[in-house]
Write a protein that holds these residues in place. Structure first.
Motif, mmCIF file in Angstrom:
data_model
loop_
_atom_site.group_PDB
_atom_site.id
_atom_site.type_symbol
_atom_site.label_atom_id
_atom_site.label_comp_id
_atom_site.label_asym_id
_atom_site.label_seq_id
_atom_site.Cartn_x
_atom_site.Cartn_y
_atom_site.Cartn_z
ATOM 1 N N LEU A 28 0.823 -1.133 0.019
ATOM 2 C CA LEU A 28 0.053 0.024 -0.087
ATOM 3 C C LEU A 28 0.894 1.363 -0.087
ATOM 4 N N ILE A 29 1.628 1.271 0.913
ATOM 5 C CA ILE A 29 2.588 2.762 1.064
ATOM 6 C C ILE A 29 3.310 2.739 -0.130
ATOM 7 N N GLY A 30 4.036 1.480 -0.598
ATOM 8 C CA GLY A 30 5.127 1.657 -1.613
ATOM 9 C C GLY A 30 4.287 2.065 -3.191
ATOM 10 N N ASN A 31 2.808 1.600 -3.190
ATOM 11 C CA ASN A 31 2.142 1.886 -4.404
ATOM 12 C C ASN A 31 1.852 3.202 -4.487
ATOM 13 N N ILE A 32 1.587 4.015 -3.059
ATOM 14 C CA ILE A 32 1.079 5.424 -3.144
ATOM 15 C C ILE A 32 2.398 6.210 -3.390
ATOM 16 N N VAL A 33 3.709 5.750 -3.046
ATOM 17 C CA VAL A 33 4.806 6.313 -3.216
ATOM 18 C C VAL A 33 5.185 6.422 -4.701
ATOM 19 N N ILE A 34 4.881 5.236 -5.377
ATOM 20 C CA ILE A 34 5.116 4.988 -6.838
ATOM 21 C C ILE A 34 4.192 5.804 -7.688
ATOM 22 N N GLY A 35 2.787 5.859 -7.275
ATOM 23 C CA GLY A 35 1.772 6.631 -7.732
ATOM 24 C C GLY A 35 2.405 8.025 -7.839
ATOM 25 N N ILE A 36 2.616 8.577 -6.734
ATOM 26 C CA ILE A 36 2.854 10.051 -6.472
ATOM 27 C C ILE A 36 4.047 10.218 -7.411
ATOM 28 N N ILE A 37 5.286 9.770 -7.366
ATOM 29 C CA ILE A 37 6.369 9.768 -8.342
ATOM 30 C C ILE A 37 6.070 9.667 -9.813
ATOM 31 N N GLY A 38 4.990 8.577 -10.056
ATOM 32 C CA GLY A 38 4.501 8.415 -11.353
ATOM 33 C C GLY A 38 3.908 9.861 -12.038
ATOM 34 N N ALA A 39 3.145 10.309 -11.109
ATOM 35 C CA ALA A 39 2.322 11.458 -11.331
ATOM 36 C C ALA A 39 3.506 12.747 -11.801
ATOM 37 N N LEU A 40 4.465 12.754 -10.943
ATOM 38 C CA LEU A 40 5.302 13.823 -11.385
ATOM 39 C C LEU A 40 6.060 13.449 -12.541
ATOM 40 N N LEU A 41 6.159 12.413 -12.956
ATOM 41 C CA LEU A 41 7.052 11.809 -14.108
ATOM 42 C C LEU A 41 6.127 12.189 -15.103
ATOM 43 N N ALA A 42 5.066 11.531 -15.226
ATOM 44 C CA ALA A 42 4.016 11.894 -16.225
ATOM 45 C C ALA A 42 3.746 13.263 -16.621
ATOM 46 N N GLY A 43 3.447 14.171 -15.451
ATOM 47 C CA GLY A 43 3.253 15.365 -15.632
ATOM 48 C C GLY A 43 4.350 16.207 -16.394
ATOM 49 N N TRP A 44 5.494 15.503 -16.040
ATOM 50 C CA TRP A 44 6.589 16.186 -16.929
ATOM 51 C C TRP A 44 6.654 15.614 -18.409
ATOM 52 N N ILE A 45 6.468 14.250 -18.684
ATOM 53 C CA ILE A 45 6.860 13.631 -19.887
ATOM 54 C C ILE A 45 5.758 13.912 -20.838
ATOM 55 N N LEU A 46 4.445 13.864 -20.405
ATOM 56 C CA LEU A 46 3.260 13.906 -21.363
ATOM 57 C C LEU A 46 3.075 15.313 -21.922
ATOM 58 N N PRO A 47 3.226 16.106 -21.183
ATOM 59 C CA PRO A 47 3.151 17.664 -22.114
ATOM 60 C C PRO A 47 4.116 17.995 -22.970
ATOM 61 N N GLN A 48 5.344 17.177 -22.376
ATOM 62 C CA GLN A 48 6.372 17.574 -23.655
ATOM 63 C C GLN A 48 6.111 16.799 -24.950
ATOM 64 N N LEU A 49 5.361 15.722 -24.735
ATOM 65 C CA LEU A 49 4.757 14.902 -25.983
ATOM 66 C C LEU A 49 3.768 15.495 -26.774
ATOM 67 N N GLY A 50 3.228 16.317 -25.842
ATOM 68 C CA GLY A 50 1.931 16.842 -26.647
ATOM 69 C C GLY A 50 0.759 16.071 -26.267
ATOM 70 N N VAL A 51 0.558 15.216 -25.327
ATOM 71 C CA VAL A 51 -0.441 14.312 -24.867
ATOM 72 C C VAL A 51 -1.254 14.888 -23.800
ATOM 73 N N ASN A 52 -2.572 15.144 -23.983
ATOM 74 C CA ASN A 52 -3.627 15.630 -22.967
ATOM 75 C C ASN A 52 -4.475 14.617 -22.963
ATOM 76 N N LEU A 53 -4.783 13.973 -21.913
ATOM 77 C CA LEU A 53 -5.743 12.861 -21.740
ATOM 78 C C LEU A 53 -6.689 13.544 -20.435
ATOM 79 N N GLY A 54 -7.983 13.621 -21.011
ATOM 80 C CA GLY A 54 -9.177 13.623 -19.982
ATOM 81 C C GLY A 54 -8.883 15.084 -19.428
ATOM 82 N N VAL A 55 -9.764 15.358 -18.263
ATOM 83 C CA VAL A 55 -9.788 16.578 -17.565
ATOM 84 C C VAL A 55 -10.107 16.247 -16.140
ATOM 85 N N GLY A 56 -9.381 17.231 -15.126
ATOM 86 C CA GLY A 56 -9.916 17.088 -13.786
ATOM 87 C C GLY A 56 -9.229 15.818 -13.172
ATOM 88 N N TRP A 57 -9.804 15.573 -12.381
ATOM 89 C CA TRP A 57 -9.486 14.190 -11.505
ATOM 90 C C TRP A 57 -8.950 13.067 -12.471
#
Length: 80
Positions: A28-57
């Motif tokens: 549980l704790i490891g998955n939360i940490v991986i999810g938060i780090i993944g959000a930071l990684l994707a928040g940096w990579i996806l806009p660089q690639l021009g990918v915009n998926l969904g809105v909000g949550w």
């Protein structure tokens, strides 16, 4: 984003990534940490690639899950 929202999104994204990449979950704790780090990684990579998926949550969960899957795949490759 508030700390509670980050934990919820990170937990959901980490859980989904653990289901997508079988055998690479970290509890549980490891998955939360991986999810938060993944959000930071994707928040940096996806806009660089021009990918915009969904809105909000939904967008945040999708982005965090994509980032968490990337991290779990890299970690599973390193483990081998």
């Amino acid at each position: 984003m508030g700390i509670i929202a980050a934990l919820i999104i990170g937990g959901i994204a980490g859980w989904l990534a653990g289901k997508i990449v079988h055998g690479a979950g970290f509890g549980l704790i490891g998955n939360i940490v991986i999810g938060i780090i993944g959000a930071l990684l994707a928040g940096w990579i996806l806009p660089q690639l021009g990918v915009n998926l969904g809105v909000g949550w939904v967008r945040e969960i999708i982005n965090a899950t994509i980032g968490a899957v990337i991290i779990l795949v890299i970690l599973s490759l390193i483990k081998r």
